[in-house]
Design an enzyme around this catalytic site. Structure first.
Site, PDB file in Angstrom:
ATOM      1  N   GLY A  11       0.808  -1.214   0.000  1.00  0.00           N
ATOM      2  CA  GLY A  11       0.000   0.000   0.000  1.00  0.00           C
ATOM      3  C   GLY A  11       0.836   1.257   0.000  1.00  0.00           C
ATOM      4  O   GLY A  11       1.778   1.386   0.787  1.00  0.00           O
ATOM      5  N   GLY A  13      -0.400   4.346   0.634  1.00  0.00           N
ATOM      6  CA  GLY A  13      -1.109   5.432   1.301  1.00  0.00           C
ATOM      7  C   GLY A  13      -0.136   6.230   2.140  1.00  0.00           C
ATOM      8  O   GLY A  13       1.079   6.142   1.971  1.00  0.00           O
ATOM      9  N   ASN A  38       1.552  -1.479  -4.831  1.00  0.00           N
ATOM     10  CA  ASN A  38       0.336  -0.664  -4.828  1.00  0.00           C
ATOM     11  C   ASN A  38      -0.448  -0.959  -6.101  1.00  0.00           C
ATOM     12  O   ASN A  38       0.146  -1.192  -7.162  1.00  0.00           O
ATOM     13  CB  ASN A  38       0.671   0.830  -4.758  1.00  0.00           C
ATOM     14  CG  ASN A  38      -0.509   1.677  -4.324  1.00  0.00           C
ATOM     15  OD1 ASN A  38      -1.054   1.479  -3.234  1.00  0.00           O
ATOM     16  ND2 ASN A  38      -0.918   2.621  -5.158  1.00  0.00           N
ATOM     17  N   LYS A  39      -1.773  -0.952  -6.019  1.00  0.00           N
ATOM     18  CA  LYS A  39      -2.564  -1.309  -7.197  1.00  0.00           C
ATOM     19  C   LYS A  39      -2.612  -0.199  -8.236  1.00  0.00           C
ATOM     20  O   LYS A  39      -2.998  -0.439  -9.384  1.00  0.00           O
ATOM     21  CB  LYS A  39      -3.973  -1.739  -6.803  1.00  0.00           C
ATOM     22  CG  LYS A  39      -4.822  -0.674  -6.152  1.00  0.00           C
ATOM     23  CD  LYS A  39      -6.194  -1.257  -5.801  1.00  0.00           C
ATOM     24  CE  LYS A  39      -7.071  -0.248  -5.095  1.00  0.00           C
ATOM     25  NZ  LYS A  39      -8.400  -0.829  -4.760  1.00  0.00           N
ATOM     26  N   GLU A 170     -16.558  18.166   5.566  1.00  0.00           N
ATOM     27  CA  GLU A 170     -15.773  18.804   4.510  1.00  0.00           C
ATOM     28  C   GLU A 170     -16.455  18.638   3.150  1.00  0.00           C
ATOM     29  O   GLU A 170     -16.463  19.556   2.324  1.00  0.00           O
ATOM     30  CB  GLU A 170     -14.356  18.245   4.491  1.00  0.00           C
ATOM     31  CG  GLU A 170     -13.539  18.645   5.712  1.00  0.00           C
ATOM     32  CD  GLU A 170     -12.071  18.278   5.599  1.00  0.00           C
ATOM     33  OE1 GLU A 170     -11.227  19.093   5.991  1.00  0.00           O
ATOM     34  OE2 GLU A 170     -11.781  17.162   5.124  1.00  0.00           O
ATOM     35  N   GLN A 314      -2.525  12.267   9.530  1.00  0.00           N
ATOM     36  CA  GLN A 314      -1.452  12.732  10.407  1.00  0.00           C
ATOM     37  C   GLN A 314      -0.836  11.585  11.198  1.00  0.00           C
ATOM     38  O   GLN A 314       0.394  11.476  11.295  1.00  0.00           O
ATOM     39  CB  GLN A 314      -2.007  13.797  11.362  1.00  0.00           C
ATOM     40  CG  GLN A 314      -0.949  14.430  12.245  1.00  0.00           C
ATOM     41  CD  GLN A 314      -1.500  15.516  13.167  1.00  0.00           C
ATOM     42  OE1 GLN A 314      -0.785  16.020  14.013  1.00  0.00           O
ATOM     43  NE2 GLN A 314      -2.770  15.873  13.006  1.00  0.00           N
ATOM     44  N   LYS A 373      -5.324  25.205   6.927  1.00  0.00           N
ATOM     45  CA  LYS A 373      -5.579  23.951   6.216  1.00  0.00           C
ATOM     46  C   LYS A 373      -4.652  23.816   5.014  1.00  0.00           C
ATOM     47  O   LYS A 373      -4.078  22.746   4.763  1.00  0.00           O
ATOM     48  CB  LYS A 373      -7.044  23.912   5.765  1.00  0.00           C
ATOM     49  CG  LYS A 373      -7.420  22.729   4.887  1.00  0.00           C
ATOM     50  CD  LYS A 373      -7.507  21.446   5.650  1.00  0.00           C
ATOM     51  CE  LYS A 373      -8.086  20.335   4.781  1.00  0.00           C
ATOM     52  NZ  LYS A 373      -8.091  19.027   5.474  1.00  0.00           N
TER      53      LYS A 373
END
Length: 396
Positions: A11, A13, A38-39, A170, A314, A373
């Site tokens: 992965g 991510g 990872n795909k 959001e 985070q 942000k």
């Protein structure tokens, strides 16, 4: 001569990509054989997906090609889908091959948690990937086009967002910003459009500062969002959703943001899990195998009060840093370090120039929070790709 240890990272991510980047930075050449699986051939910024999902930004701005982030001389990238994890055999079954490992990092990401609500899996959409947000973006606009052909179908103009956590909040903020543009484009009366934010908990953004939650709900209410708090979804059908109150809301669009669980392959591999997530030790290892580390949405990390931290980008980023350190320590036979989560602030956007956040004990809201942000997003870009990536992607 001893064999070079093999590290496999599943992965790309937040946790997986940061682990790989830290390993390539601190490992010497030929000190370890590192493979990242990872795909897709890109890493995507999960915390940015609500914008392209609503249609207020391009999906391409949320992704970064993995080839731009890793050093091919230190990390091998394999584009493939993981089919099975075999920890006893120390093997990973991919759709087209098999990998062996000495050390494994599982960062496969989570899956939508439906809490057993009938119909959610079949009829709701999820903000979970680049492809999923493309589908949501196009689906929303298509409803306006369909309404012009069937003006008696107000369910085309009714949008339900299940879950009023950070992702749900959001998303409705961005969707509320996009609605006026779609109404103008398709010549639709904006008063006919309904956006519902449905949350089983008594308040939106559960666990967040009450003052900021009130500010956020007021901002979104003024944008046209209707909140149904303390109201659970009982069932989701092709025609709409039935609420626990008995009310049935007709809609052709349900976006589910009500929670995630760990990847199903962890259960299948025999790891002890809670809602598909593995409770790791202080070094991010599984209790069953000292050579298997779990990061990101697939892991459970306890706070000082003994409760799990909610999964976030985070936490996953910090886990990736510690995981890489501990992998190198294992290879070099030096002491590992415990994972200590440091909360550097939490910010939720509410649409254009609006947000709420906490930095330590300081509360921020409005335009200042929106700027914060952006700074948080740019800091992450800097962590994974340095200044060049900030310059390329920092505009979001």
């Amino acid at each position: 001569m001893s064999r070079i240890p093999r590290i496999v990272i599943l992965g790309a991510g937040y946790g997986g990509i940061v682990t790989a980047i830290r390993l390539q930075k601190h490992l010497n050449y030929n000190e370890a054989d590192v493979t990242l699986v990872n795909k897709h051939d890109y890493h995507y910024i999960t915390t940015h997906l609500h914008m392209p999902a609503a249609g207020t930004d391009n999906p391409e701005n949320s992704r970064v090609n993995i080839s731009r982030l890793i050093d091919e001389f230190k990390v091998d990238f394999v584009k493939s889908t993981v089919m099975q994890i075999k920890p006893i055999e120390k093997k990973i079954i991919l759709e087209d091959s098999t990998l062996s490992y000495d050390y494994l990092v599982v960062g496969l990401g989570g899956e939508p948690e439906t809490f057993g609500i009938p119909g959610l899996q079949e009829h709701a959409m999820n903000i979970r990937s680049i492809n999923s947000v493309r589908l949501i973006r196009e689906h929303i606009e298509y409803q306006f086009a369909k309404y012009k052909g069937e003006p008696d179908r107000l369910d085309y103009l009714t949008f339900i967002v299940g879950g009023a956590g950070f992702t749900g909040i959001e998303f409705v903020g961005e969707l509320a910003d996009r609605i006026p543009n779609l109404c103008k484009k398709y010549d639709v009366d904006q008063k006919l459009v309904k956006i519902f934010s449905i949350e089983a908990a008594p308040n939106a953004m559960p666990g967040f500062d009450p003052e900021l939650v009130e500010y956020a709900t007021n901002v979104l209410t003024n944008k046209g969002v209707v909140f149904k708090l303390g109201t659970a979804i009982k069932e989701c059908t092709a025609a709409g959703v039935e609420l626990a109150t008995g009310e049935f809301v007709k809609t052709t669009t349900v976006i589910w943001t009500g929670g995630i669980r760990g990847n199903h392959m962890l259960d299948q591999a025999g790891f002890a899990t809670m809602r598909g997530r593995v409770k790791v030790d202080s070094f991010l290892r599984t209790t069953e195998y000292e050579n298997v580390y779990v990061v990101g949405d697939c892991s459970i990390v306890m706070n000082p009060e003994g409760k799990p931290y909610p999964p976030s980008g985070q936490i996953a980023t910090q886990q990736g840093e510690t995981c890489a350190y501990n992998l190198i320590a294992a290879i070099r036979n030096t002491p590992p370090k415990e994972f200590k989560y440091i909360n550097k602030g939490t910010v939720a956007s509410l649409g254009k120039r609006e947000a709420v956040g906490m930095v330590g004990t300081r509360k921020v809201k409005g335009n200042k929070a929106a700027l914060l942000k952006k700074l948080v997003d740019m800091r992450y870009l800097y962590i994974i790709g340095g200044i060049p990536l900030v310059i390329r992607k920092g505009r979001f």
